[in-house]
Design an enzyme around this catalytic site. Structure first.
Site, short mmCIF file in Angstrom:
data_model
loop_
_atom_site.label_atom_id
_atom_site.label_comp_id
_atom_site.label_asym_id
_atom_site.label_seq_id
_atom_site.Cartn_x
_atom_site.Cartn_y
_atom_site.Cartn_z
N LYS A 244 -113.53 -0.08 -12.07
CA LYS A 244 -113.96 -0.83 -13.24
C LYS A 244 -115.09 -1.79 -12.86
CE LYS A 244 -112.16 -0.38 -16.66
NZ LYS A 244 -112.40 0.61 -17.74
N HIS B 40 -120.51 0.13 -17.52
CA HIS B 40 -120.50 -0.18 -18.96
C HIS B 40 -121.65 -1.12 -19.35
CE1 HIS B 40 -116.67 1.83 -19.17
NE2 HIS B 40 -116.13 0.97 -18.33
N ASP C 62 -111.25 20.47 -33.56
CA ASP C 62 -112.45 20.17 -32.78
C ASP C 62 -113.66 20.25 -33.72
OD1 ASP C 62 -112.57 19.82 -29.59
OD2 ASP C 62 -114.50 20.54 -30.31
#
Length: 430
Positions: free
Chosen positions: A77, A95, A235
């Site tokens: 992370k 991120h 989908d």
């Protein structure tokens, strides 16, 4: 060639038990000539002794900032919020490439410190079409879907058994393995199904053909009480016409597993959920991107957590209570299996780190980093950085500074001494 050293840092995110490098992969890298330093950690799902037995060298937790400059820092992370510049090359989920919160401050720590971020999300195979991203070499998608479905099934059962109380905490440490989790889900469903007129939950999974959706479907099958006919697997073909979809409203559980790459019509809205006859009790948004304006589940604005896994949604109409699950590190619920799967997929690429300056997965990831950093520094020079208070010299670069292209997209700390901070405005999303 000098020996390449990888430094596995301890994770700091609460309840994050996964790792990008397992003892099995560490041994494989050591056997290939790498040196592996592993920070001691009580939170990691693998014990320190497992790494030691694999041949890794244990070091105190949190010591990566003082590691030699040429050591590659491996994590999972993002790093804790800080203003310290980053001098090492790092491998983790940053991120910070899609203008997430504090993206500019985070990325500038690398760009100004001289380090490189090899963002795991952008470690890719060669693209099938020039100018696009190839398929990721490693991802946690399968176990994100599996865990998202697991908590959704627990939430559905709990709502039937104890309808006036929210689902209590679902702690990763409560489930030493995937089989322990499956057993707990099965027991909960066996108590809840008789209350539901002896009917198992009807589950609809959107994005069912991807790794994430496959994990969600497999979780529903693994508990051995939900017939396959009760699992709708949708989908792109099924969603092509655009939502909202009444089939979601008519299910008991909706699990969203799509990877959002372009704007689409929402799958559900407050209006569609307010229609008479709603069965839906639980939504698990595995994709977990509430801040994205194109989120196809535009019903909430905050993530949930393992401590507080569900969020009650205020929906009108005659339907049952509706709860939302949106946890941004779901695979930690099955941390051992998820880490082994991910690390095994990443291992062939990790073995080439000693040649990362050659064309390949690392050079492709570095190219993305250089482009994002260069664009950020260009914005900084124009006084257009976003969403943060000025970070001393980061906030302004005098016009006399060389353009980023002359410095490879990197500004050294020495060049920032004369810079002065200014208050910056927000940039609109591009």
């Amino acid at each position: 060639m000098a020996q390449t050293t990888l430094h596995l840092r301890s994770e700091t995110k609460y309840l994050e038990r996964r790792t990008a490098l397992t003892p099995t992969s560490a041994k494989a890298l050591i056997d290939s000539g790498y040196k592996i330093n592993v920070e001691r950690s009580t939170g990691r799902v693998f014990r320190d002794e497992e790494y030691q037995a694999a041949g890794a060298h244990l070091v105190p937790g949190g010591t990566w900032p003082s590691a030699p400059r040429d050591h590659i820092i491996v994590g999972l992370k993002e790093l804790p919020k800080d203003d310290a510049l980053l001098i090492h090359d790092h491998i983790h989920f940053g991120h910070c490439y899609k203008r997430q919160e504090n993206w500019d401050g985070y990325l500038s720590r690398f760009a100004l410190g001289g380090g490189v971020l090899y963002d795991i999300e952008f470690l890719t195979h060669p693209p099938a079409t020039p100018g696009t991203l190839g398929k990721r070499v490693a991802a946690f998608g399968y176990y994100a879907g599996f865990a998202g479905a697991a908590i959704a099934l627990l939430a559905w059962a709990h709502q039937l058994i104890k309808p006036t109380t929210p689902l209590p905490s679902v702690m990763p440490s409560d489930y030493p393995s995937q089989s322990h989790l499956e057993k707990a889900i099965k027991q909960a469903l066996e108590h809840a199904i008789p209350i539901n007129d002896s009917q198992p939950p009807r589950v609809i999974v959107i994005g069912a053909l991807g790794r994430c959706g496959t994990g969600a479907v497999e979780c529903c099958r693994a508990v051995d009480v939900i017939p396959d006919s009760f699992i709708e697997k949708w989908d792109m073909d099924e969603t092509e016409a655009g939502g909202p979809f009444c089939e979601i409203v008519g299910s008991d559980i909706f699990i969203n597993c799509i990877y959002l790459s372009q704007p689409i019509a929402p799958f559900v809205t407050t209006d569609s959920l307010s229609e008479p006859g709603r069965r839906l009790r639980v939504i698990s948004d595995v994709s977990c991107d509430p801040s994205d304006p194109n989120n196809p589940v535009p019903l909430y604005h905050q993530n949930t957590t393992f401590v507080k896994p569900t969020l009650s949604l205020a929906i009108k109409g005659d339907g049952p209570d509706l709860t939302m699950i949106s946890i941004d590190h779901l695979p930690s619920l099955v941390a051992r299996e998820a880490s082994e799967d991910f690390s095994g997929l990443a291992l062939p690429s990790l073995k080439t780190l000693n040649k990362r300056d050659e064309p390949g997965v690392w050079k492709r990831a570095e190219k993305v980093f250089r482009e994002k950093s260069s664009n950020l520094l260009k914005d900084i020079r124009l006084g257009l950085s976003v969403e943060r208070e000025p970070l001393y010299a980061v906030s302004y670069l005098p016009a006399s500074y060389p353009p980023a292209s002359e410095l490879g997209g990197i500004y050294s700390e020495e060049r920032l001494i004369q810079a002065r901070p200014i208050k910056l405005l927000s940039l609109p999303d591009e």
